[in-house]
Design an enzyme around this catalytic site. Structure first.
Site, mmCIF file in Angstrom:
data_model
loop_
_atom_site.group_PDB
_atom_site.id
_atom_site.type_symbol
_atom_site.label_atom_id
_atom_site.label_comp_id
_atom_site.label_asym_id
_atom_site.label_seq_id
_atom_site.Cartn_x
_atom_site.Cartn_y
_atom_site.Cartn_z
ATOM 1 N N SER A 152 52.269 34.566 13.626
ATOM 2 C CA SER A 152 51.819 35.885 14.074
ATOM 3 C C SER A 152 50.348 36.136 13.793
ATOM 4 C CB SER A 152 52.708 36.951 13.443
ATOM 5 O OG SER A 152 54.034 36.661 13.795
ATOM 6 N N ARG A 167 41.559 33.167 15.312
ATOM 7 C CA ARG A 167 41.015 33.706 14.057
ATOM 8 C C ARG A 167 42.195 34.129 13.185
ATOM 9 N NH1 ARG A 167 40.326 37.535 17.924
ATOM 10 N NH2 ARG A 167 41.716 39.317 17.669
ATOM 11 N N ASP A 205 55.005 37.037 16.984
ATOM 12 C CA ASP A 205 56.131 37.922 16.643
ATOM 13 C C ASP A 205 56.378 39.005 17.700
ATOM 14 O OD1 ASP A 205 53.751 39.174 15.916
ATOM 15 O OD2 ASP A 205 54.434 39.856 13.959
HETATM 16 C C1 GLC Z 1 48.080 40.650 13.618
HETATM 17 C C2 GLC Z 1 48.086 39.315 14.349
HETATM 18 C C3 GLC Z 1 49.035 39.348 15.529
HETATM 19 C C4 GLC Z 1 50.411 39.820 15.080
HETATM 20 C C5 GLC Z 1 50.294 41.160 14.371
HETATM 21 C C6 GLC Z 1 51.634 41.666 13.867
HETATM 22 O O1 GLC Z 1 47.526 41.614 14.432
HETATM 23 O O2 GLC Z 1 46.789 39.020 14.781
HETATM 24 O O3 GLC Z 1 49.128 38.072 16.132
HETATM 25 O O4 GLC Z 1 51.254 39.919 16.197
HETATM 26 O O5 GLC Z 1 49.414 41.033 13.268
HETATM 27 O O6 GLC Z 1 52.227 40.784 12.969
#
Ligand code: GLC
Length: 538
Positions: A152, A167, A205
């Protein structure tokens, strides 16, 4: 009273008017469109190559791992082919030093080790048999367990099991991993341990949440968005392929005309065209590992809300007109004792105020604010906070929480408008699946989102009534929807399950079924892994 007016000054800085909400929604739509046209924009709008939902007829045992916040979870799921499944999991906290490790290898080898621990614990016979076969050189990779990787963080997805990290977010900072394929990083460490596991799918996620929710959406309503409002915030939604103007590199099935796009909305408006910014937002950002990045997330998600409240509260403590958490003598305190704050209190440490305290503050509507005062004592070592102290703290926390909810409505509202579903005569309900600690535990978070949605031009009170925001964590609901999907798929296509079946037969399921349950994101990734596997074989 000076304390009251000084508190109001702080609170008013977190106000987001209906006008602000509308301006931010228009800007959100503009930045979404920009992200669909080119790379390198603040909202990444990442094509996921997921063009349909899995249909549930897949059979097999799959592993899933979930890296995305404070914990790492390893699960195995037995898909029974009739849309029922059993899931078992281990969860470990990620050691803080690994979140900022020097090399990616340190983190990913830890993850692979957790997979090994899990296999030994829950699939020990299969594990032992595979290790034996491996030693005798008779292993076939078709016998490997397929693993879905819920990762995520923003990833440039190059295929169903290939994606390069754009990133880090949420406090992770391992520069060595940026630009690398995270599936390959994990696979390398899995191979080093000789585990019979193949990383088969890579999923954010939010995509998992959308998948899981679309199974559970009742009636005709099809989910258009999966949103996370937890440690971080982000959303994945169904976009028309014709709107994705930037080049896509992976192979995918174009027949549905749609593709799930991972917005990475945590980085909406990094340039601060419309986002509200207080002095405390600035201090938080400057002291973060990624200044200038994830500016929306830093105003909305659980990882940051406590810190904003902490910084604003510290200013009120320093403000002599207020005398917050300091009694000159006990007669000023309804508890008849003198307030003290320990020097060790989290109030004096960066990230020292957990966002869960905000939930307690919001939930406490007793006249004495007794649960909040108890929470201040247990979580922040503030003894005998007076009623006025607690009222001040509650007001600041509520303002920060309310701003977060109204900003969340901006993201949800913009995507509802983008979908055009409110103007579609065939759509009664626009369904949205959400997950995360804020939507689950922060009192009235969803109610505050709805209130702001009503104020958005093009939605209004009538439109807001047709938007259904539901938690995508309903295990039994997901299971039931999977049954429907499997049944349908089985009618259409009964092929290519033999190898997987063979693997299932081979596998001794050491799971205690009482321990079984379903987790939305995990179900999503398992289903995608299964879908991918079935397609590979056809
Ligand atoms: C951050 C991550 C993203 C993820 C979110 C929730 O924003 O960059 O990819 O979906 O957290 O976990």
């Amino acid at each position: 009273m000076a304390a009251e007016s000084e508190t109001k000054k702080v609170v008013s800085q977190f106000e987001l008017t209906d006008h602000d909400v509308n301006a931010a929604t228009l800007e959100f739509l503009r930045q979404m469109d920009e992200g669909l046209r080119k790379d390198g924009t603040s909202m990444s709008q990442i094509p996921t190559y997921v063009t349909a939902v899995p249909d549930g007829s897949e059979k097999g045992v799959y592993l899933a791992v979930d890296l995305g916040g404070t914990n790492f979870r390893v699960c195995s799921v037995q898909l029974n082919g009739d849309s029922t499944f059993n899931l078992t999991y281990n969860k470990v906290a990620i050691p803080k030093e690994l979140m900022v490790a020097k090399t990616a290898r340190e983190l990913f080898s830890f993850l692979a080790m957790q997979i090994e621990v899990f296999l030994k614990e829950h699939h020990k016979d299969y594990y032992a048999a595979q290790i034996k076969k491996r030693r005798s050189g008779t292993t076939r990779s078709s016998e490997y367990l397929r693993l879905g990787f819920t990762f995520s963080f923003p990833v440039n997805q190059l295929g169903i099991n290939k994606g390069k990290l754009i990133r880090w977010t949420k406090g992770f900072d391992i520069p060595d991993a940026v630009g690398k394929d995270v599936c390959a990083l994990l696979q390398t460490e899995i191979d080093k341990l000789g585990l019979p596991v193949k990383v088969a799918a890579l999923v954010n996620d939010t995509v998992g949440t959308l998948m899981a929710r679309s199974y559970t959406s009742v009636g005709k309503a099809k989910s258009i968005l999966g949103g996370i409002f937890g440690t971080g915030t982000n959303g994945a939604y169904i976009e028309k392929l014709s709107n994705i103007k930037k080049p896509t590199v992976g192979e995918y099935d174009k027949s549905t005309g749609d593709m799930v796009v991972n917005t990475e909305w945590g980085s909406f408006d990094n340039q601060l065209n419309v986002l509200p910014t207080t002095k405390w937002d600035k201090i938080l950002d400057d002291a973060s590992v990624n200044p200038g990045i994830q500016m929306f997330e830093k105003r909305v998600s659980g990882m940051f809300l406590g810190e904003i409240v902490r910084l604003a509260t510290l200013d009120l403590i320093k403000n002599e007109k207020v005398t917050l958490f300091v009694d000159a003598n006990s007669s000023f305190n309804d508890l008849q004792s003198i307030t003290t704050i320990s020097r060790e209190s989290g109030l004096f440490k960066q990230w020292g105020l957990d966002s869960s305290v905000l939930s307690v503050a919001a939930a406490d509507d007793t006249p004495e604010l007794s649960s909040l005062r108890l929470e201040l004592e247990t979580s922040l070592q503030i003894d005998s906070a007076s009623l006025v102290d607690a009222q001040i703290f509650k007001a600041v926390a509520a303002a920060v929480g309310r701003r977060a909810a109204r900003l969340s409505a901006v993201a949800i509202g913009a995507i509802v408008l983008q979908s055009g579903k409110l103007n579609d005569p065939d759509t009664d309900v626009v369904d949205i699946g959400v997950d995360g600690s804020l939507v689950e535990h922060y009192p009235f978070f969803r109610a505050m989102i709805y209130e702001a949605l009503k104020a958005i031009d093009g939605i209004g009170p009538k439109g807001a009534e047709r938007i259904r925001i539901g938690i995508a964590k309903d295990g039994s609901g997901v299971g039931a929807a999977l049954i429907a999907l499997v049944a349908e798929k089985m009618e259409k296509d009964n092929s290519n399950v033999e190898d997987v079946e063979a693997r299932v037969d081979d596998l001794v399921w050491n799971t205690n079924n009482h321990n079984t349950f379903i987790v939305a994101g995990v179900v999503g990734v398992i289903a995608i892994a299964a879908l991918w596997w079935a397609r590979q074989r056809s």
